[in-house]
Enzyme design. Structure first.
Site, PDB file in Angstrom:
ATOM      1  N   GLU A  20       1.064  -1.317   0.042  1.00 29.01           N
ATOM      2  CA  GLU A  20       0.078   0.002  -0.022  1.00 29.01           C
ATOM      3  C   GLU A  20       0.920   1.073   0.087  1.00 29.01           C
ATOM      4  OE1 GLU A  20      -3.584  -0.616   2.431  1.00 29.01           O
ATOM      5  OE2 GLU A  20      -2.413  -2.262   3.127  1.00 29.01           O
ATOM      6  N   SER A 144      -6.110  -3.604   1.889  1.00 27.56           N
ATOM      7  CA  SER A 144      -6.448  -2.953   0.590  1.00 27.56           C
ATOM      8  C   SER A 144      -6.889  -4.232  -0.671  1.00 27.56           C
ATOM      9  CB  SER A 144      -5.296  -2.224  -0.062  1.00 27.56           C
ATOM     10  OG  SER A 144      -5.679  -0.842   0.520  1.00 27.56           O
ATOM     11  N   TYR A 210      -9.768   2.701  -4.573  1.00 31.08           N
ATOM     12  CA  TYR A 210      -9.184   4.316  -4.463  1.00 31.08           C
ATOM     13  C   TYR A 210      -9.498   4.722  -5.857  1.00 31.08           C
ATOM     14  CZ  TYR A 210      -6.336   1.978  -0.929  1.00 31.08           C
ATOM     15  OH  TYR A 210      -5.963   1.262   0.181  1.00 31.08           O
ATOM     16  N   ARG A 253     -10.646   1.958  11.652  1.00 33.40           N
ATOM     17  CA  ARG A 253     -11.786   1.984  10.913  1.00 33.40           C
ATOM     18  C   ARG A 253     -12.124   0.652  10.853  1.00 33.40           C
ATOM     19  NH1 ARG A 253     -10.701   2.561   5.434  1.00 33.40           N
ATOM     20  NH2 ARG A 253     -11.729   0.515   5.311  1.00 33.40           N
ATOM     21  N   ASP A 255     -14.530  -2.355   9.057  1.00 34.89           N
ATOM     22  CA  ASP A 255     -15.314  -2.849   7.696  1.00 34.89           C
ATOM     23  C   ASP A 255     -16.480  -3.811   8.401  1.00 34.89           C
ATOM     24  OD1 ASP A 255     -13.512  -1.197   6.261  1.00 34.89           O
ATOM     25  OD2 ASP A 255     -12.462  -2.784   5.759  1.00 34.89           O
ATOM     26  N   GLU A 268     -13.292  -6.803   9.442  1.00 36.18           N
ATOM     27  CA  GLU A 268     -11.703  -6.447   9.933  1.00 36.18           C
ATOM     28  C   GLU A 268     -11.737  -4.905  10.377  1.00 36.18           C
ATOM     29  OE1 GLU A 268      -8.669  -5.341   7.263  1.00 36.18           O
ATOM     30  OE2 GLU A 268     -10.105  -4.223   5.914  1.00 36.18           O
ATOM     31  N   ASN A 270      -9.093  -1.936  10.742  1.00 36.38           N
ATOM     32  CA  ASN A 270      -7.922  -1.140   9.895  1.00 36.38           C
ATOM     33  C   ASN A 270      -7.319  -0.198  11.074  1.00 36.38           C
ATOM     34  OD1 ASN A 270      -8.280  -1.968   7.134  1.00 36.38           O
ATOM     35  ND2 ASN A 270     -10.133  -1.440   7.554  1.00 36.38           N
ATOM     36  N   GLY A 274      -6.742   4.880   5.411  1.00 31.24           N
ATOM     37  CA  GLY A 274      -6.577   5.880   4.676  1.00 31.24           C
ATOM     38  C   GLY A 274      -6.860   7.411   5.136  1.00 31.24           C
TER      39      GLY A 274
HETATM   40  N1  LIG Z   1     -17.108 -12.516   4.074  1.00 32.35           N
HETATM   41  C1  LIG Z   1     -17.136 -11.592   3.115  1.00 32.35           C
HETATM   42  N2  LIG Z   1     -18.448 -11.574   2.476  1.00 32.35           N
HETATM   43  C2  LIG Z   1     -18.591 -10.556   1.512  1.00 32.35           C
HETATM   44  N3  LIG Z   1     -17.705  -9.884   0.879  1.00 32.35           N
HETATM   45  C3  LIG Z   1     -16.601  -9.871   1.632  1.00 32.35           C
HETATM   46  C4  LIG Z   1     -16.260 -10.683   2.716  1.00 32.35           C
HETATM   47  N4  LIG Z   1     -14.918 -10.593   2.986  1.00 32.35           N
HETATM   48  C5  LIG Z   1     -14.473  -9.530   2.233  1.00 32.35           C
HETATM   49  N5  LIG Z   1     -15.420  -9.024   1.350  1.00 32.35           N
HETATM   50  C6  LIG Z   1     -14.974  -7.943   0.253  1.00 32.35           C
HETATM   51  O1  LIG Z   1     -13.710  -8.046   0.161  1.00 32.35           O
HETATM   52  C7  LIG Z   1     -13.446  -6.552   0.640  1.00 32.35           C
HETATM   53  C8  LIG Z   1     -11.874  -6.786   1.337  1.00 32.35           C
HETATM   54  O2  LIG Z   1     -12.026  -7.500   2.441  1.00 32.35           O
HETATM   55  P1  LIG Z   1     -11.503  -7.164   3.711  1.00 32.35           P
HETATM   56  O3  LIG Z   1     -11.640  -8.352   4.633  1.00 32.35           O
HETATM   57  O4  LIG Z   1     -11.955  -5.876   4.240  1.00 32.35           O
HETATM   58  O5  LIG Z   1      -9.772  -6.944   3.566  1.00 32.35           O
HETATM   59  P2  LIG Z   1      -8.814  -5.687   3.158  1.00 32.35           P
HETATM   60  O6  LIG Z   1      -9.612  -4.559   3.345  1.00 32.35           O
HETATM   61  O7  LIG Z   1      -7.837  -5.990   4.204  1.00 32.35           O
HETATM   62  O8  LIG Z   1      -8.484  -6.112   1.921  1.00 32.35           O
HETATM   63  C9  LIG Z   1     -14.692  -6.015   1.472  1.00 32.35           C
HETATM   64  O9  LIG Z   1     -14.451  -4.795   1.701  1.00 32.35           O
HETATM   65  C10 LIG Z   1     -15.615  -6.735   0.891  1.00 32.35           C
HETATM   66  O10 LIG Z   1     -16.120  -6.122  -0.268  1.00 32.35           O
HETATM   67 MG   LIG Z   2     -11.246  -3.970   4.466  1.00 34.63          MG
END
Ligand SMILES: Nc1ncnc2c1ncn2[C@@H]1O[C@H](COP(=O)(O)OP(=O)(O)O)[C@@H](O)[C@H]1O
Ligand SMILES: [Mg+2]
Length: 314
Positions: A20, A144, A210, A253, A255, A268, A270, A274
């Site tokens: 990143e 990301s 982004y 933040r 998610d 998750e 963060n 950002g």
């Molecule tokens: N269990 C899930 N069900 C549906 N969508 C998911 C799931 N896990 C991740 N995603 C999608 O993938 C994106 C990234 O996943 P995330 O766990 O936030 O990891 P990172 O942001 O670190 O890459 C999420 O913002 C969402 O859009």
């Molecule tokens: Mg995420």
């Protein structure tokens, strides 16, 4: 604007060796501009792809704008502590825990924070536990959407598992939650207004996360998200519970996916979100009435309070 940061020597760390790096450079630039508006004496430092950096002896505080590996996973926090330098954000243990999606989920389950069901698998295991489709294959320590694979078929699952194991020895396979994508900024004990993210291309991937990587913008945000007041409260409480479950104290933040029945699931947390002008945390702070300089000031203030509370020797 009078600020306690006026005249303080602040080093903003950005760039770094992680995936990143580019967004971190932009966060660093935006944070520097905001801190200068508070009359701080700011030095913007690009940590470089090798992770090397030099700090002057008279630094008052480091503002950490390093996202992902090295900056968000406890590594830089440890290095700064060894040098006796105060820095913004979470400490070594909290950073490490939040950065590891498997360890975070274990903690969420222990503390009753709702999160998508999951299994883990190690490279060389005799078989990958079957999990139904669609599901999400994840490399536990990345950010990301690097190492995130949403799979709809068995062939996609096999390819994703192979790709994930090429990056790490232990992976996570998660239930796919169909629903609305939300994110909640936490500042101290306050949950900021909820943001809804609507990706134009379906999945919120690295490419459309982004807007600057894809001119015109591939994701739309809405803040505050159009949710019933009770749902907003539930999402904010869940996000704050996730922050607390990971023993975080400063800011983050969170998610979240809100399923069709209105149940939130934490994906998750963060710890170095950002901080560019178009980033999510500054957007939510803005809706709460905090300009970018005020947000940065608050982050430093909360960080320094934590050091005082923990009675660090420096
Ligand atoms: N269990 C899930 N069900 C549906 N969508 C998911 C799931 N896990 C991740 N995603 C999608 O993938 C994106 C990234 O996943 P995330 O766990 O936030 O990891 P990172 O942001 O670190 O890459 C999420 O913002 C969402 O859009
Ligand atoms: Mg995420």
């Amino acid at each position: 604007m009078h600020s306690f940061l006026a005249g303080e020597k602040v080093v903003v760390l950005c760039g770094g060796p992680g995936a990143e790096r580019e967004v971190s450079l932009r966060s660093g630039a935006a944070v520097s501009k905001a801190l200068r508006a508070l009359d701080a004496e700011v030095a913007l430092m690009d940590v470089g792809a090798d992770g090397a950096f030099q700090l002057a002896d008279d630094v008052d505080v480091v503002f950490n704008a390093l996202h992902g590996t090295f900056g968000e996973d406890g590594t830089i926090q440890q290095l700064l502590e060894e040098r006796g330098v105060r820095y913004t954000g979470e400490g070594v243990a909290g950073s490490r825990l939040a950065f590891d999606k498997i360890a975070s989920k274990q903690r969420f389950i222990e503390r009753g924070v709702p999160t998508a069901a999951y299994v883990t698998a190690r490279r060389g295991d005799p078989g990958i536990p079957h999990f139904g489709l669609p599901s999400v294959v994840k490399v536990p320590c990345q950010g990301s959407s690097v190492g995130i694979y949403i799979v709809k078929t068995q062939a996609e699952m096999d390819a994703a598992v192979a790709a994930a194991f090429a990056q790490t020895g232990e992976i996570l396979i998660e239930e796919f939650i169909e629903g609305r994508e939300l994110t909640v900024g936490i500042l101290g004990e306050q949950a900021l207004p909820v943001i809804e993210i609507r990706p134009k291309g379906g999945f919120y991937s690295y490419e459309n996360k982004y807007t600057w990587t894809n001119r015109g913008g591939a994701a739309e945000h809405e803040c505050p998200a159009a949710l019933a007041p009770a749902v907003t409260r539930l999402v904010q409480e869940t996000a704050l519970a996730a922050h607390h479950a990971l023993d975080l104290e400063v800011y983050s933040r969170v998610d979240v996916i809100l399923d069709r029945q209105g149940r939130p699931y934490v994906l998750e947390v963060n710890t170095i979100p950002g901080m560019t002008e178009t980033s999510l945390l500054p957007e939510a702070a803005g809706v709460a009435g905090l300009s970018m300089p005020k947000l940065c000031e608050k982050i430093v203030e909360l960080s320094l309070e934590k050091w005082t509370a923990n009675r660090r020797p420096w």
